[in-house]
Design a protein around this motif. Structure first.
Motif, PDB file in Angstrom:
ATOM      1  N   ARG A 114     -24.886 -32.286  50.006  1.00 64.29           N
ATOM      2  CA  ARG A 114     -24.022 -32.852  48.974  1.00 64.29           C
ATOM      3  C   ARG A 114     -23.241 -31.755  48.253  1.00 64.29           C
ATOM      4  O   ARG A 114     -22.081 -31.945  47.922  1.00 64.29           O
ATOM      5  CB  ARG A 114     -24.852 -33.671  47.985  1.00 64.29           C
ATOM      6  N   ARG A 115     -23.870 -30.633  48.007  1.00 69.21           N
ATOM      7  CA  ARG A 115     -23.210 -29.548  47.266  1.00 69.21           C
ATOM      8  C   ARG A 115     -22.109 -28.892  48.094  1.00 69.21           C
ATOM      9  O   ARG A 115     -21.042 -28.595  47.597  1.00 69.21           O
ATOM     10  CB  ARG A 115     -24.256 -28.513  46.837  1.00 69.21           C
ATOM     11  N   PHE A 116     -22.365 -28.638  49.367  1.00 71.11           N
ATOM     12  CA  PHE A 116     -21.379 -28.008  50.253  1.00 71.11           C
ATOM     13  C   PHE A 116     -20.948 -29.009  51.312  1.00 71.11           C
ATOM     14  O   PHE A 116     -21.765 -29.761  51.855  1.00 71.11           O
ATOM     15  CB  PHE A 116     -21.970 -26.759  50.927  1.00 71.11           C
ATOM     16  N   SER A 117     -19.670 -28.979  51.628  1.00 70.36           N
ATOM     17  CA  SER A 117     -19.148 -29.916  52.624  1.00 70.36           C
ATOM     18  C   SER A 117     -19.624 -29.511  54.019  1.00 70.36           C
ATOM     19  O   SER A 117     -20.044 -28.377  54.246  1.00 70.36           O
ATOM     20  CB  SER A 117     -17.616 -29.939  52.584  1.00 70.36           C
ATOM     21  N   THR A 118     -19.511 -30.439  54.935  1.00 73.56           N
ATOM     22  CA  THR A 118     -19.888 -30.170  56.325  1.00 73.56           C
ATOM     23  C   THR A 118     -19.041 -29.043  56.897  1.00 73.56           C
ATOM     24  O   THR A 118     -19.554 -28.172  57.601  1.00 73.56           O
ATOM     25  CB  THR A 118     -19.739 -31.445  57.170  1.00 73.56           C
ATOM     26  N   ASP A 119     -17.755 -29.010  56.573  1.00 81.00           N
ATOM     27  CA  ASP A 119     -16.873 -27.947  57.067  1.00 81.00           C
ATOM     28  C   ASP A 119     -17.297 -26.582  56.539  1.00 81.00           C
ATOM     29  O   ASP A 119     -17.231 -25.584  57.256  1.00 81.00           O
ATOM     30  CB  ASP A 119     -15.419 -28.235  56.694  1.00 81.00           C
ATOM     31  N   GLU A 153     -31.208 -19.330  58.031  1.00 79.64           N
ATOM     32  CA  GLU A 153     -31.519 -18.495  56.873  1.00 79.64           C
ATOM     33  C   GLU A 153     -30.276 -18.257  56.005  1.00 79.64           C
ATOM     34  O   GLU A 153     -30.356 -18.255  54.774  1.00 79.64           O
ATOM     35  CB  GLU A 153     -32.099 -17.159  57.329  1.00 79.64           C
ATOM     36  N   LYS A 154     -29.124 -18.074  56.629  1.00 79.44           N
ATOM     37  CA  LYS A 154     -27.876 -17.872  55.869  1.00 79.44           C
ATOM     38  C   LYS A 154     -27.530 -19.113  55.044  1.00 79.44           C
ATOM     39  O   LYS A 154     -27.089 -19.000  53.892  1.00 79.44           O
ATOM     40  CB  LYS A 154     -26.728 -17.536  56.813  1.00 79.44           C
ATOM     41  N   VAL A 155     -27.732 -20.299  55.617  1.00 77.31           N
ATOM     42  CA  VAL A 155     -27.458 -21.533  54.869  1.00 77.31           C
ATOM     43  C   VAL A 155     -28.456 -21.671  53.721  1.00 77.31           C
ATOM     44  O   VAL A 155     -28.081 -22.039  52.604  1.00 77.31           O
ATOM     45  CB  VAL A 155     -27.495 -22.765  55.809  1.00 77.31           C
ATOM     46  N   GLN A 156     -29.716 -21.336  53.972  1.00 75.90           N
ATOM     47  CA  GLN A 156     -30.734 -21.378  52.914  1.00 75.90           C
ATOM     48  C   GLN A 156     -30.351 -20.430  51.773  1.00 75.90           C
ATOM     49  O   GLN A 156     -30.450 -20.781  50.604  1.00 75.90           O
ATOM     50  CB  GLN A 156     -32.098 -20.986  53.490  1.00 75.90           C
ATOM     51  N   ASN A 157     -29.890 -19.234  52.128  1.00 77.30           N
ATOM     52  CA  ASN A 157     -29.474 -18.253  51.121  1.00 77.30           C
ATOM     53  C   ASN A 157     -28.230 -18.724  50.355  1.00 77.30           C
ATOM     54  O   ASN A 157     -28.097 -18.443  49.163  1.00 77.30           O
ATOM     55  CB  ASN A 157     -29.210 -16.890  51.759  1.00 77.30           C
ATOM     56  N   LEU A 158     -27.313 -19.400  51.045  1.00 74.33           N
ATOM     57  CA  LEU A 158     -26.123 -19.935  50.386  1.00 74.33           C
ATOM     58  C   LEU A 158     -26.529 -20.876  49.250  1.00 74.33           C
ATOM     59  O   LEU A 158     -26.009 -20.780  48.136  1.00 74.33           O
ATOM     60  CB  LEU A 158     -25.235 -20.659  51.401  1.00 74.33           C
ATOM     61  N   TYR A 159     -27.457 -21.777  49.539  1.00 73.27           N
ATOM     62  CA  TYR A 159     -27.922 -22.702  48.507  1.00 73.27           C
ATOM     63  C   TYR A 159     -28.641 -21.953  47.386  1.00 73.27           C
ATOM     64  O   TYR A 159     -28.386 -22.198  46.198  1.00 73.27           O
ATOM     65  CB  TYR A 159     -28.842 -23.774  49.115  1.00 73.27           C
TER      66      TYR A 159
END
Length: 191
Positions: A114-119, A153-159
């Motif tokens: 929800r916070r970040f778009s799929t793109d 891991e990069k997506v986890q860190n982004l959040y």
């Protein structure tokens, strides 16, 4: 009462050779090159030391991870043995492996974001561009466990870096047989 233990440790066993049976995609030298257990060599630092913990780590972690990086997700060492020549203090480490088929990347999906778009999240996807159905555009690449884990891991860190410290990115892998009998692995991030 007096108890005396008489211990004869014997001589140190050095691995003179590592034989790999069942490997068809990679030769013995390449497989052994990705293990911490190596045969003794000409130079003083190539001791060929046998360490049961290192062999176990090679069998359970290093080799399966390396093969999974090449697309062989089902790889396993089915048998291992140490054949020793007690007179010379040398031993041969024998491994029997089952490489399994090479898996290519199938479809990819993201759910729960929800916070970040799929793109925005697709920028972290490591296996190339996707078509409109979520399948790879062009020829499917072989799956790589390390690339998939790094991207997750990069997506986890982004959040986490944006204040969502309790967000969880759960990677999901579903193996299936594609058209023509080709093994595919469908990927998903459940956020």
């Amino acid at each position: 009462t007096r108890v005396v233990f008489d211990v004869n440790e014997g001589s140190r066993v050095a691995i003179s050779q590592v034989n790999v049976e069942g490997n068809q995609r990679f030769n013995d030298k390449t497989v052994v090159g990705h293990m911490s257990t190596r045969p003794e060599g000409f130079w003083w630092f190539q001791k060929g030391e046998y360490d049961e913990r290192k062999v176990e780590e090679d069998i359970r972690e290093r080799l399966p991870r390396w093969y999974a990086d090449q697309g062989y997700v089902d790889f396993q060492v089915t048998h291992d043995s140490l054949v020793s020549d007690s007179a010379g203090g040398k031993a041969v480490l024998r491994l029997t492996v089952d490489e399994g088929p090479v898996y290519r990347v199938g479809t990819f999906d993201i759910q729960g974001n929800r916070r970040f778009s799929t793109d925005e999240l697709l920028a972290f996807y490591p296996f190339g561009p996707l078509g409109p159905t979520g399948a790879p555009a062009g020829k499917a690449r072989p799956f790589s466990r390390s690339e998939w884990d790094e991207a997750t891991e990069k997506v986890q860190n982004l959040y986490a870096n944006n204040g969502y410290i309790y967000a969880q990115v759960q990677p999901e892998e579903v193996r299936r047989t594609g058209p023509g009998g080709s093994p595919l692995v469908d990927l998903r991030w459940n956020i």
